[in-house]
Design a protein around this motif. Structure first.
Motif, PDB file in Angstrom:
ATOM      1  N   TRP A   1      40.379  27.637  50.465  1.00  0.00           N
ATOM      2  CA  TRP A   1      39.437  28.549  51.855  1.00  0.00           C
ATOM      3  C   TRP A   1      40.791  28.913  52.211  1.00  0.00           C
ATOM      4  O   TRP A   1      41.039  28.132  53.004  1.00  0.00           O
ATOM      5  CB  TRP A   1      38.936  27.337  52.039  1.00  0.00           C
ATOM      6  CG  TRP A   1      37.834  27.851  53.039  1.00  0.00           C
ATOM      7  CD1 TRP A   1      37.328  29.727  52.956  1.00  0.00           C
ATOM      8  CD2 TRP A   1      37.852  27.815  54.673  1.00  0.00           C
ATOM      9  NE1 TRP A   1      36.623  29.956  53.904  1.00  0.00           N
ATOM     10  CE2 TRP A   1      37.132  29.074  54.744  1.00  0.00           C
ATOM     11  CE3 TRP A   1      37.895  26.443  55.152  1.00  0.00           C
ATOM     12  CZ2 TRP A   1      36.349  28.888  55.944  1.00  0.00           C
ATOM     13  CZ3 TRP A   1      37.164  26.725  56.595  1.00  0.00           C
ATOM     14  CH2 TRP A   1      36.211  27.344  57.128  1.00  0.00           C
ATOM     15  N   GLY A   2      41.063  30.799  51.958  1.00  0.00           N
ATOM     16  CA  GLY A   2      41.982  31.283  53.181  1.00  0.00           C
ATOM     17  C   GLY A   2      41.362  31.845  54.014  1.00  0.00           C
ATOM     18  O   GLY A   2      41.526  31.504  55.506  1.00  0.00           O
ATOM     19  N   CYS A   3      41.721  33.004  53.781  1.00  0.00           N
ATOM     20  CA  CYS A   3      40.436  34.120  54.822  1.00  0.00           C
ATOM     21  C   CYS A   3      38.890  34.512  54.867  1.00  0.00           C
ATOM     22  O   CYS A   3      39.241  34.397  55.954  1.00  0.00           O
ATOM     23  CB  CYS A   3      41.068  35.829  53.810  1.00  0.00           C
ATOM     24  SG  CYS A   3      40.345  35.957  52.627  1.00  0.00           S
ATOM     25  N   ASP A   4      38.640  33.784  53.814  1.00  0.00           N
ATOM     26  CA  ASP A   4      36.954  33.315  53.981  1.00  0.00           C
ATOM     27  C   ASP A   4      35.940  35.599  54.360  1.00  0.00           C
ATOM     28  O   ASP A   4      35.626  35.268  54.335  1.00  0.00           O
ATOM     29  CB  ASP A   4      36.843  32.838  55.003  1.00  0.00           C
ATOM     30  CG  ASP A   4      35.162  32.716  55.321  1.00  0.00           C
ATOM     31  OD1 ASP A   4      34.838  32.199  53.954  1.00  0.00           O
ATOM     32  OD2 ASP A   4      34.404  32.112  56.486  1.00  0.00           O
TER      33      ASP A   4
ATOM     34  N   CYS B   1      34.662  32.061  48.036  1.00  0.00           N
ATOM     35  CA  CYS B   1      33.595  32.516  49.315  1.00  0.00           C
ATOM     36  C   CYS B   1      33.467  33.741  49.341  1.00  0.00           C
ATOM     37  O   CYS B   1      32.527  33.525  50.768  1.00  0.00           O
ATOM     38  CB  CYS B   1      35.414  32.480  50.206  1.00  0.00           C
ATOM     39  SG  CYS B   1      35.998  34.574  50.145  1.00  0.00           S
TER      40      CYS B   1
ATOM     41  N   LYS C   1      35.727  35.146  43.288  1.00  0.00           N
ATOM     42  CA  LYS C   1      36.336  34.480  44.957  1.00  0.00           C
ATOM     43  C   LYS C   1      35.021  34.120  45.516  1.00  0.00           C
ATOM     44  O   LYS C   1      33.844  34.257  45.563  1.00  0.00           O
ATOM     45  CB  LYS C   1      36.711  35.611  45.240  1.00  0.00           C
ATOM     46  CG  LYS C   1      37.826  36.614  45.280  1.00  0.00           C
ATOM     47  CD  LYS C   1      38.177  37.717  45.905  1.00  0.00           C
ATOM     48  CE  LYS C   1      39.347  38.124  45.336  1.00  0.00           C
ATOM     49  NZ  LYS C   1      39.735  39.555  46.234  1.00  0.00           N
TER      50      LYS C   1
ATOM     51  N   SER D   1      37.183  37.376  51.820  1.00  0.00           N
ATOM     52  CA  SER D   1      37.612  37.809  50.552  1.00  0.00           C
ATOM     53  C   SER D   1      38.919  38.947  49.561  1.00  0.00           C
ATOM     54  O   SER D   1      38.972  39.823  49.128  1.00  0.00           O
ATOM     55  CB  SER D   1      36.035  39.490  50.063  1.00  0.00           C
ATOM     56  OG  SER D   1      36.106  39.622  48.553  1.00  0.00           O
ATOM     57  N   ASN D   2      39.594  38.441  50.610  1.00  0.00           N
ATOM     58  CA  ASN D   2      40.785  39.514  50.635  1.00  0.00           C
ATOM     59  C   ASN D   2      41.465  38.316  49.963  1.00  0.00           C
ATOM     60  O   ASN D   2      42.324  39.056  49.122  1.00  0.00           O
ATOM     61  CB  ASN D   2      41.905  40.429  51.650  1.00  0.00           C
ATOM     62  CG  ASN D   2      40.895  40.833  53.064  1.00  0.00           C
ATOM     63  OD1 ASN D   2      40.680  41.807  52.314  1.00  0.00           O
ATOM     64  ND2 ASN D   2      39.771  40.407  53.267  1.00  0.00           N
ATOM     65  N   CYS D   3      42.061  37.415  50.272  1.00  0.00           N
ATOM     66  CA  CYS D   3      43.759  36.441  49.738  1.00  0.00           C
ATOM     67  C   CYS D   3      43.040  35.815  48.284  1.00  0.00           C
ATOM     68  O   CYS D   3      44.488  35.973  47.338  1.00  0.00           O
ATOM     69  CB  CYS D   3      44.105  35.278  50.327  1.00  0.00           C
ATOM     70  SG  CYS D   3      42.857  33.501  50.352  1.00  0.00           S
ATOM     71  N   GLY D   4      42.301  35.235  48.257  1.00  0.00           N
ATOM     72  CA  GLY D   4      41.920  35.049  46.322  1.00  0.00           C
ATOM     73  C   GLY D   4      42.544  33.946  46.392  1.00  0.00           C
ATOM     74  O   GLY D   4      42.338  32.861  45.030  1.00  0.00           O
ATOM     75  N   ALA D   5      42.616  32.902  47.579  1.00  0.00           N
ATOM     76  CA  ALA D   5      42.901  31.615  47.701  1.00  0.00           C
ATOM     77  C   ALA D   5      42.170  31.035  46.425  1.00  0.00           C
ATOM     78  O   ALA D   5      41.769  29.763  46.075  1.00  0.00           O
ATOM     79  CB  ALA D   5      43.428  30.846  48.924  1.00  0.00           C
ATOM     80  N   CYS D   6      40.893  31.454  47.229  1.00  0.00           N
ATOM     81  CA  CYS D   6      39.512  30.280  46.323  1.00  0.00           C
ATOM     82  C   CYS D   6      38.677  30.839  44.527  1.00  0.00           C
ATOM     83  O   CYS D   6      37.870  30.175  44.673  1.00  0.00           O
ATOM     84  CB  CYS D   6      37.953  30.581  47.210  1.00  0.00           C
ATOM     85  SG  CYS D   6      37.834  32.596  47.269  1.00  0.00           S
TER      86      CYS D   6
HETATM   87  S1  FES Z   1      39.270  32.578  50.643  1.00  0.00           S
HETATM   88 FE1  FES Z   1      40.662  34.393  50.857  1.00  0.00          FE
HETATM   89  S2  FES Z   1      39.224  35.477  49.113  1.00  0.00           S
HETATM   90 FE2  FES Z   1      37.938  33.798  49.753  1.00  0.00          FE
END
Ligand code: FES
Ligand code: FES
Length: 157
Positions: free
Chosen positions: A37-40, A59, A57, A42-47
């Protein structure tokens, strides 16, 4: 709300708040912390995980939206004790540094190779273009995905 989600092949039935995000359901309710869980926003794609075999994604979705559906996380790539070729290639090619983006990258890579077993470098870069890596400069991630594709082609030959 009571939901039933099939996560990595196992039925999971839980009572959840309607506002609970899918990423928090996966990480906090089910303890599958491979998905990050990174940016929350919808930008980073970690999720990124799969919902019915499609990378999403997590989040950006509510847990209740997964009711009755299949979710696959990075933990689900392993077959018994055998790592997925994508996971092996990331280790071989040093496709990570901090590892925060890695589970999402692997899920996208596996999805790509399942549909395109012989991707070009631009196709790999396009596939991961919705994901952010702050460490690697992407070179070794791309190399890892191409190496996984090559290993799988050799195994089939
Ligand atoms: S937490 Fe970054 S896109 Fe979902
Ligand atoms: S390895 Fe650190 S964000 Fe990608």
């Amino acid at each position: 709300m009571k939901i039933t989600v099939y996560v990595n092949g196992t039925e999971q039935v839980r009572d959840v708040e309607p506002r609970l995000l899918l990423i928090h359901f996966i990480r906090d309710d089910l303890g599958l912390t491979g998905s990050h869980w990174g940016c929350d926003t919808s930008n980073c794609g970690a999720c990124i995980l799969w919902l019915d075999e499609i990378p999403v994604k997590a989040c950006t979705l509510l847990a209740v939206m997964a009711d009755g559906r299949r979710v696959t996380t990075v933990e689900g790539l392993i077959r018994g004790t055998v790592l997925d070729p994508v996971q092996v290639a990331f280790a071989e090619c040093h496709g990570l540094q901090c590892g925060f983006c890695t589970p999402g990258m692997m899920m996208t890579a596996r999805w790509l190779l399942d549909r395109n077993p012989d991707p070009t470098e631009p196709e790999v870069r396009e596939a991961i273009s919705g994901q952010v890596c702050r460490c690697t400069g992407y070179e070794n991630i791309v190399r890892s995905i191409l190496a996984a594709a090559q290993h799988e082609r050799e195994a089939r030959a």
